[in-house]
Design an enzyme around this catalytic site. Structure first.
Site, PDB file in Angstrom:
ATOM      1  N   VAL A  54     -14.447 -17.762 -70.426  1.00 29.20           N
ATOM      2  CA  VAL A  54     -13.679 -16.799 -70.825  1.00 29.20           C
ATOM      3  C   VAL A  54     -14.022 -15.617 -69.700  1.00 29.20           C
ATOM      4  O   VAL A  54     -15.092 -15.100 -69.477  1.00 29.20           O
ATOM      5  CB  VAL A  54     -14.135 -16.217 -72.052  1.00 29.20           C
TER       6      VAL A  54
ATOM      7  N   TYR B  61     -17.317 -10.732 -79.157  1.00 26.72           N
ATOM      8  CA  TYR B  61     -16.661 -11.642 -79.617  1.00 26.72           C
ATOM      9  C   TYR B  61     -16.671 -11.791 -81.412  1.00 26.72           C
ATOM     10  O   TYR B  61     -15.654 -12.565 -82.002  1.00 26.72           O
ATOM     11  CB  TYR B  61     -17.354 -12.998 -79.375  1.00 26.72           C
TER      12      TYR B  61
ATOM     13  N   LEU C 191      -7.746 -10.216 -73.121  1.00 25.85           N
ATOM     14  CA  LEU C 191      -8.539 -11.009 -73.594  1.00 25.85           C
ATOM     15  C   LEU C 191      -8.111 -11.396 -75.336  1.00 25.85           C
ATOM     16  O   LEU C 191      -8.330 -12.640 -75.675  1.00 25.85           O
ATOM     17  CB  LEU C 191     -10.040 -10.174 -73.634  1.00 25.85           C
TER      18      LEU C 191
ATOM     19  N   PHE D 177     -22.909 -24.018 -72.531  1.00 22.74           N
ATOM     20  CA  PHE D 177     -21.789 -24.726 -72.058  1.00 22.74           C
ATOM     21  C   PHE D 177     -20.615 -23.791 -71.626  1.00 22.74           C
ATOM     22  O   PHE D 177     -20.833 -22.703 -71.707  1.00 22.74           O
ATOM     23  CB  PHE D 177     -21.212 -25.529 -72.918  1.00 22.74           C
TER      24      PHE D 177
END
Length: 416
Positions: free
Chosen positions: A86, A128, A98, A416
Site C-alpha cells: 500500500v 487503517y 488511498l 507480509f
C-alpha cells in the site's frame, strides 16, 4: 449509505506491464531502493488480478495489493486477504487516493467471494482504522543479555532433544513444524512453498553487516520439534566481544523445544545480546526468563483485521462459550455490513444472520475486527467507550466477551 466520496482518480487492476511504475511508487512511498534480487523475489509472490492502481491521467500515483492467505482463527482456518504494497506518491497525499484504493480493494474482495476477512501489518497504524482495520494481535520486542542462565533452572528441559545446525534455506526441514504451530494459534498464516522460501530468504544487500542467515533445529529421534532462524552481527569495539544475535523466527510445537532454542540463542559465543522483534504476548519465555525486566520488553501492535463480510466471518470462527447476541455494526465503506446481526454459536459451530431485534451491543466495523481473533476483549472496548451496551446488558457483555476470547493468544510470526 454512500460507500465512498467521489474521487478524480481512476482505479484499475495492474498488470505485468505496470511493474516498473509499481516499483517507482513503492520506492517513493517507503523511501527504499531495493536491489533486483529482492524485487525479483517479491514479484514471484504477486498474484494476478490482485494489485490495484490509482491513476492521475496516465500516471500511476498509488497502489495496493493482496495475497490469498489461509488464516488460523479461533477453532478454524479461513481464507483471508493479506493486504500489502500500500503506497501513494508523496505528490498525491491527502487527495483521496488511498481511500479510493482501499475502498476498491474491499469491494473487489467482497465480489470475489473467497475471503470474508482482510488482514494487514500497518506501517502507520493511525491510517487503517479509517478503513475498518482493528488491532487484533500484539507482541513484544526485547533484548536479552547473553547468559548461560538467562532461563530459570525450572524451565522445560528434555534430554531427548538435540540441536543441529542445518542449511538456512532448506525450508523443507522446518515446514512441518511451522504447519503444526500455525494450526494451533490464531493469527498464524499457512505457508506454501513460495512463503516458506521467503521465510528462509537471505539477500546480501539486506544484511547490513550481519552474517549469513543461520538455522538451528531442536529434534529428537522422531524429527524436528522446533527451529530458529537468526543471524549475527559481531562487535569488537570494546575489549569484550559484544555482538548481536538478530532472531528472525522461533517456532516450536512444545515448550521443551522452545526452551532449548532460546537457551541456544541466548548463549552464543562472542555475542552480547539477542534481539527478539516479535514475541507472543503469552509466550512462556516471559515466565522462563530469570530477569524479565533486564530484557526491557516493549509492547507493539501487530496484525490488524478487517471483516469484509460480517455474517460470514463471524460464522466461520468458533467461540469459547455459548453466545447469543445482537450486534449493531457501523460500516461506511462496505454498506452490506452495516446494520444488525444476530450471532449464535459456541465451541462447535456458529451462525450469524441479519436481525431486526434491538441491539445488545453497538460498535464500529473497526472495533469488531479488533476482537475477531480473540486478542482484544469486548469488555475492554466498552470500558474505553468504543462501543455502546444496551441498558441492563452488563452480564451479557461479560459472557459475550468471554465467548470471543481465545487461548493461545493471536500472533503472526512474519510481516507480509
Amino acid at each position: 449509505m454512500n460507500a465512498s466520496p467521489p474521487t478524480p482518480f481512476s482505479v484499475r487492476v495492474l498488470t505485468d506491464e505496470d511493474w516498473p511504475a509499481i516499483l517507482e511508487v513503492d520506492s517513493n512511498a517507503f523511501g527504499n531502493t531495493f536491489q533486483p534480487e529482492v524485487l525479483d523475489s517479491e514479484r514471484v509472490l504477486q498474484e494476478p488480478g490482485r494489485a490495484l492502481g490509482a491513476f492521475d491521467g496516465l500516471t500511476l500515483v498509488g497502489l495496493t495489493s493482496a495475497f490469498s492467505f489461509n488464516l488460523t482463527v479461533p477453532g478454524a482456518v479461513v481464507p483471508a486477504a493479506g493486504v500489502t504494497w500500500v503506497g501513494v506518491l508523496p505528490t498525491h497525499r491527502r487527495r483521496g487516493v488511498l481511500r479510493a484504493l482501499m475502498t476498491a480493494q474491499l469491494h473487489d474482495a467482497h465480489e470475489r467471494g473467497r475471503e470474508a476477512v482482510a488482514i494487514l501489518w500497518a506501517s502507520e497504524p493511525v491510517i487503517y482504522g479509517r478503513f475498518g482495520y482493528g488491532l487484533a494481535s500484539r507482541a513484544y520486542s526485547m533484548k536479552v543479555p547473553r547468559s548461560a542462565h538467562a532461563l530459570r533452572s525450572d524451565s522445560p528441559n528434555d534430554p531427548a532433544l538435540r540441536l543441529r545446525l542445518v542449511p538456512a534455506d532448506d525450508w523443507t526441514l522446518t515446514a512441518d513444524v511451522y504447519a503444526t504451530a500455525a494450526a494451533a494459534r490464531p493469527g498464524m498464516i499457512g505457508r506454501d512453498e513460495r512463503w516458506h522460501r521467503r521465510a528462509a530468504s537471505d539477500f546480501p544487500s539486506l544484511r547490513e553487516g550481519r552474517s549469513a542467515l543461520r538455522c538451528v533445529v531442536a529434534e529428537d529421534d522422531s524429527g524436528p520439534r522446533g527451529y530458529a532462524r537468526y543471524n549475527t552481527k559481531p562487535d569488537w569495539s570494546t575489549p569484550i566481544p559484544s555482538g548481536t544475535v538478530n532472531v528472525r523466527e522461533v517456532i516450536a510445537v512444545d515448550g521443551a523445544a522452545l526452551a532449548a532454542l532460546y537457551r541456544y540463542l541466548f548463549d552464543l559465543d562472542l555475542m552480547g545480546v539477542a534481539e527478539l522483534w516479535n514475541v507472543p504476548v503469552d509466550s512462556p519465555l516471559l515466565h522462563w526468563l530469570d530477569n524479565t525486566r533486564a530484557t526491557k520488553p516493549i509492547w507493539q501492535d501487530a496484525l490488524y483485521v478487517r471483516l469484509v463480510d460480517v455474517g460470514t466471518a463471524l460464522a466461520q470462527r468458533k467461540y469459547s462459550a455459548p453466545v447469543d447476541v445482537v450486534l449493531e455494526v457501523t460500516d461506511e465503506i462496505c454498506p452490506w455490513n452495516h446494520g444488525r446481526w444476530r450471532l449464535v454459536g459456541g465451541r462447535d459451530s456458529a451462525r450469524c444472520k441479519r436481525s431486526e431485534d434491538d441491539p445488545d451491543l453497538t460498535l464500529s466495523i473497526t472495533d469488531l475486527g479488533g476482537t475477531y481473533l480473540g486478542g482484544t476483549a469486548l469488555g475492554e472496548l466498552a470500558t474505553a467507550g468504543r462501543m455502546q451496551v444496551r441498558a441492563g446488558s452488563a452480564e451479557l457483555l461479560s459472557s459475550v466477551s468471554a465467548a470471543f476470547s481465545t487461548s493461545p493468544a493471536p500472533w503472526c510470526p512474519f510481516i507480509f
